[in-house]
Design a protein around this motif. Sequence first.
Motif, PDB file in Angstrom:
ATOM      1  N   SER A   1     -21.559 -11.077 -48.510  1.00  0.00           N
ATOM      2  CA  SER A   1     -20.840 -10.279 -47.522  1.00  0.00           C
ATOM      3  C   SER A   1     -19.370 -10.699 -47.489  1.00  0.00           C
ATOM      4  O   SER A   1     -18.852 -11.261 -48.453  1.00  0.00           O
ATOM      5  CB  SER A   1     -21.506 -10.439 -46.150  1.00  0.00           C
ATOM      6  N   SER A   2     -18.700 -10.425 -46.390  1.00  0.00           N
ATOM      7  CA  SER A   2     -17.292 -10.799 -46.237  1.00  0.00           C
ATOM      8  C   SER A   2     -16.938 -10.906 -44.764  1.00  0.00           C
ATOM      9  O   SER A   2     -17.434 -10.128 -43.931  1.00  0.00           O
ATOM     10  CB  SER A   2     -16.385  -9.750 -46.891  1.00  0.00           C
ATOM     11  N   THR A   3     -16.075 -11.847 -44.450  1.00  0.00           N
ATOM     12  CA  THR A   3     -15.632 -12.015 -43.071  1.00  0.00           C
ATOM     13  C   THR A   3     -14.857 -10.803 -42.579  1.00  0.00           C
ATOM     14  O   THR A   3     -14.783 -10.563 -41.373  1.00  0.00           O
ATOM     15  CB  THR A   3     -14.777 -13.291 -42.954  1.00  0.00           C
TER      16      THR A   3
ATOM     17  N   LYS B   1     -19.034  -3.953 -45.532  1.00  0.00           N
ATOM     18  CA  LYS B   1     -19.556  -5.302 -45.329  1.00  0.00           C
ATOM     19  C   LYS B   1     -20.139  -5.464 -43.926  1.00  0.00           C
ATOM     20  O   LYS B   1     -21.108  -6.207 -43.728  1.00  0.00           O
ATOM     21  CB  LYS B   1     -18.463  -6.337 -45.588  1.00  0.00           C
ATOM     22  N   ALA B   2     -19.575  -4.767 -42.943  1.00  0.00           N
ATOM     23  CA  ALA B   2     -20.179  -4.766 -41.615  1.00  0.00           C
ATOM     24  C   ALA B   2     -21.564  -4.124 -41.676  1.00  0.00           C
ATOM     25  O   ALA B   2     -22.532  -4.607 -41.081  1.00  0.00           O
ATOM     26  CB  ALA B   2     -19.284  -4.016 -40.622  1.00  0.00           C
ATOM     27  N   ALA B   3     -21.672  -3.016 -42.417  1.00  0.00           N
ATOM     28  CA  ALA B   3     -22.963  -2.346 -42.588  1.00  0.00           C
ATOM     29  C   ALA B   3     -23.936  -3.236 -43.354  1.00  0.00           C
ATOM     30  O   ALA B   3     -25.138  -3.272 -43.050  1.00  0.00           O
ATOM     31  CB  ALA B   3     -22.772  -1.018 -43.325  1.00  0.00           C
ATOM     32  N   LEU B   4     -23.429  -3.964 -44.340  1.00  0.00           N
ATOM     33  CA  LEU B   4     -24.287  -4.872 -45.106  1.00  0.00           C
ATOM     34  C   LEU B   4     -24.865  -5.966 -44.222  1.00  0.00           C
ATOM     35  O   LEU B   4     -26.031  -6.345 -44.366  1.00  0.00           O
ATOM     36  CB  LEU B   4     -23.489  -5.491 -46.255  1.00  0.00           C
ATOM     37  N   ASN B   5     -24.058  -6.469 -43.290  1.00  0.00           N
ATOM     38  CA  ASN B   5     -24.567  -7.483 -42.366  1.00  0.00           C
ATOM     39  C   ASN B   5     -25.709  -6.930 -41.522  1.00  0.00           C
ATOM     40  O   ASN B   5     -26.714  -7.616 -41.273  1.00  0.00           O
ATOM     41  CB  ASN B   5     -23.444  -7.990 -41.467  1.00  0.00           C
TER      42      ASN B   5
END
Length: 245
Positions: free
Chosen positions: A144-146, A172-176
Amino acid sequence: MSPTSVVLITGANRGIGYGVARNLAKQHPDYLIIIGSRDAAKGQEAASALKAKGLTSMTSVVIDVTSDDSIAAAKAYIEEKYGRLDVLINNAGIALDVKDRGKYPLREMMQRTYDVNVFGAAAVTEACIPLLEKSENPRIVFTSSTVGSLARTSDLTNPWATAPIPAYSTSKAALNMLMVYYANILREKGFKVNASCPGHIGTGLNSYRGTGTVDEGAANLVRLAVLTKDGETGTFSTAQGPRPW
């Protein structure tokens, strides 16, 4: 001798995925590591390069995370060859609004980014769950990513809060969220499902602009890949510790 763990890393022929493969093999030579790559030749080349460095428990498989047929073929190959999967590292990703800003209209840029970063990770995970269920200690890791952190993006003192990367950051928010979903539904089966941000690492993803090394970026992903049965699940972290959602 059969490997103690069979590991599939998507997007591993270069960048963070390659660094994870290299470091995982160095630290755990009893692991069999499968380098997932869209291009067969590049995957084989990456595996051969690592073998040449003495990291012999290395192979490759073609897997394009945007193709259900490719995912199914990779899953069938792993099932026939090894019978199970112990670790899945969903690492394949793109950052079009970082590397190719202005090349695509917004809608196309969002669609392409989500197709790899979110839909691809979901499809690979779903396909591999039956193989992971055959493991005594199944683990799934999402790269992911910050920049996908809502808390950090809401802080306007954070220089990344206004970065013009809407496709990458929201993917990346969706991946989290996807990671938390799988952590929840697979918890009772003993799965360890987590996400990690490598940090600002210079790779082909961002035209090699970054402040950290690939080995530094790989460190926490490797840690999560080798969790024991009492390890954490449903977390989002970096090598420095937990990240806020």
